[in-house]
Design a protein around this motif. Structure first.
Motif, PDB file in Angstrom:
ATOM      1  N   MET A 142       0.631  -1.430  -0.094  1.00 39.49           N
ATOM      2  CA  MET A 142       0.259   0.232   0.182  1.00 39.49           C
ATOM      3  C   MET A 142       1.061   1.300   0.022  1.00 39.49           C
ATOM      4  O   MET A 142       0.133   2.427  -0.581  1.00 39.49           O
ATOM      5  CB  MET A 142      -1.074   0.230   1.152  1.00 39.49           C
ATOM      6  CG  MET A 142      -1.857  -1.367   1.147  1.00 39.49           C
ATOM      7  SD  MET A 142      -3.166  -0.903  -0.241  1.00 39.49           S
ATOM      8  CE  MET A 142      -3.818   0.726   0.412  1.00 39.49           C
ATOM      9  N   CYS A 200     -13.114  -1.934   2.359  1.00 33.68           N
ATOM     10  CA  CYS A 200     -11.892  -0.889   2.530  1.00 33.68           C
ATOM     11  C   CYS A 200     -12.664   1.184   2.481  1.00 33.68           C
ATOM     12  O   CYS A 200     -13.928   0.483   1.902  1.00 33.68           O
ATOM     13  CB  CYS A 200     -10.808  -0.697   1.370  1.00 33.68           C
ATOM     14  SG  CYS A 200     -11.206  -0.364  -0.260  1.00 33.68           S
ATOM     15  N   LEU A 229      -5.941  -3.311  -5.317  1.00 37.97           N
ATOM     16  CA  LEU A 229      -5.472  -3.806  -3.867  1.00 37.97           C
ATOM     17  C   LEU A 229      -5.026  -5.047  -3.567  1.00 37.97           C
ATOM     18  O   LEU A 229      -5.893  -6.264  -4.689  1.00 37.97           O
ATOM     19  CB  LEU A 229      -6.203  -3.407  -3.105  1.00 37.97           C
ATOM     20  CG  LEU A 229      -6.874  -2.038  -3.307  1.00 37.97           C
ATOM     21  CD1 LEU A 229      -7.990  -0.895  -2.728  1.00 37.97           C
ATOM     22  CD2 LEU A 229      -5.961  -0.809  -3.406  1.00 37.97           C
ATOM     23  N   ARG A 242       0.373   4.091  -2.914  1.00 34.78           N
ATOM     24  CA  ARG A 242       0.407   4.760  -2.758  1.00 34.78           C
ATOM     25  C   ARG A 242       1.109   6.530  -3.390  1.00 34.78           C
ATOM     26  O   ARG A 242       0.929   7.504  -3.817  1.00 34.78           O
ATOM     27  CB  ARG A 242      -0.434   5.420  -0.922  1.00 34.78           C
ATOM     28  CG  ARG A 242      -0.414   7.145  -0.169  1.00 34.78           C
ATOM     29  CD  ARG A 242      -0.522   6.954   1.205  1.00 34.78           C
ATOM     30  NE  ARG A 242      -0.965   6.043   1.749  1.00 34.78           N
ATOM     31  CZ  ARG A 242      -2.917   6.380   1.267  1.00 34.78           C
ATOM     32  NH1 ARG A 242      -3.659   8.242   1.513  1.00 34.78           N
ATOM     33  NH2 ARG A 242      -3.819   5.520   2.288  1.00 34.78           N
ATOM     34  N   ARG A 292      -6.017  -7.695  -0.221  1.00 34.88           N
ATOM     35  CA  ARG A 292      -6.087  -7.604   1.859  1.00 34.88           C
ATOM     36  C   ARG A 292      -6.350  -9.220   2.076  1.00 34.88           C
ATOM     37  O   ARG A 292      -6.857 -10.348   1.174  1.00 34.88           O
ATOM     38  CB  ARG A 292      -8.217  -6.740   1.390  1.00 34.88           C
ATOM     39  CG  ARG A 292      -7.808  -5.486   1.491  1.00 34.88           C
ATOM     40  CD  ARG A 292      -7.640  -4.557   2.489  1.00 34.88           C
ATOM     41  NE  ARG A 292      -8.013  -3.333   2.569  1.00 34.88           N
ATOM     42  CZ  ARG A 292      -7.422  -2.272   2.481  1.00 34.88           C
ATOM     43  NH1 ARG A 292      -6.163  -2.292   1.504  1.00 34.88           N
ATOM     44  NH2 ARG A 292      -7.477  -1.017   2.205  1.00 34.88           N
TER      45      ARG A 292
END
Length: 261
Positions: free
Chosen positions: A200, A237, A221, A204, A223
């Motif tokens: 992440m 999220c 993503l 970002r 998870r």
């Protein structure tokens, strides 16, 4: 989502790096082809055995002609240790393909500008779903430029060579390529779109660079997941609108502006 659950047979499994394995199974359902960005829930143990949950693993490669479905994964817990013990001829249960995957039509439209240049950015085991992505982009007539970041020695990049216009590497240790973060060698302003998957903090950083240059960015993503189908809401999220979205059902691929804010 058009997922199904079935038994599959292991075709082969190999060691790619110290804790990285490449598992190929025979996918039996031609009506449900796997596409870039999607994932499967894998389980190689009985329902009454631990761990309780199946393991979500992204599609690394899918050969629609033969049904060979490949997963590249990191061995780091009980579930993946049991997957790593599988050998040719063994069976396991998989559920999928799950998730939305990358929207190739939208990417193709974006590729109409800036000479059709697309950047694909991955970090560590986050490079796993990017092989199928690069294959599909190349098949659509747009070979991407690949940027990969690793802690030390890179792995698995040979498979990308036929599908990428260029491959750039950054390592934390400086062992190979640029000494530093992969964001240190990425210039989003040179591209029509940037597609990314990895830690992440890395994604970002990629998004922030893209925001500065006004370059569209799409992120896949990762998870922890329980059901993989959007029923349990365990992988929800936060989004810019304030609405919680399930990574497994609404994603795992999102417009980066929706999940980084």
């Amino acid at each position: 989502m058009n997922a199904t659950s079935c038994k599959v047979t292991v075709l082969r499994q190999s060691t790619v790096a110290a804790d990285i394995r490449c598992l190929t199974v025979q996918w039996p359902d031609a009506s449900r082809p796997a596409k870039a960005g999607q994932f499967f829930m894998l389980r190689a143990w009985a329902a009454n055995e631990t761990p309780i949950l199946s393991r979500p693993i992204s599609v690394h490669d899918f050969d629609a002609a033969t049904g060979a479905l490949t997963f590249l994964y990191q061995v780091k817990g009980e579930g993946t240790q049991k997957l790593a013990a599988l050998k040719e001829g063994d069976t396991l249960t998989v559920t999928g393909p799950c998730g939305n995957g990358f929207d190739m039509a939208a990417i193709a439209r974006a590729a109409g500008g800036k000479n059709g240049k697309i950047a694909v950015v991955g970090g560590g085991i986050g490079t796993a779903p990017l092989l199928q992505l690069c294959k599909e982009l190349a098949a659509a007539g747009c070979k991407p430029e690949l940027y990969c970041g690793f802690r030390d020695e890179p792995y698995g990049l040979e498979a990308f060579l036929p599908y990428c216009a260029a491959i750039s590497i950054a390592t934390d240790s400086g062992a190979v390529g640029y000494h530093g973060l992969v964001t240190g060698i990425l210039h989003p302003e040179q591209f029509a779109m940037v597609l990314t998957c990895g830690p992440m903090v890395m994604m970002r950083g990629v998004y922030q660079l893209c925001a500065q240059s006004g370059t569209p960015c799409v992120a896949s993503l990762e998870r922890k997941m329980a059901c993989g189908l959007g029923a349990c809401l365990g992988c929800t999220c936060e989004t810019k609108s304030g609405e919680g979205k399930s990574v497994c059902k609404n994603g795992p691929v999102f417009d980066a502006t929706e999940v980084f804010f």
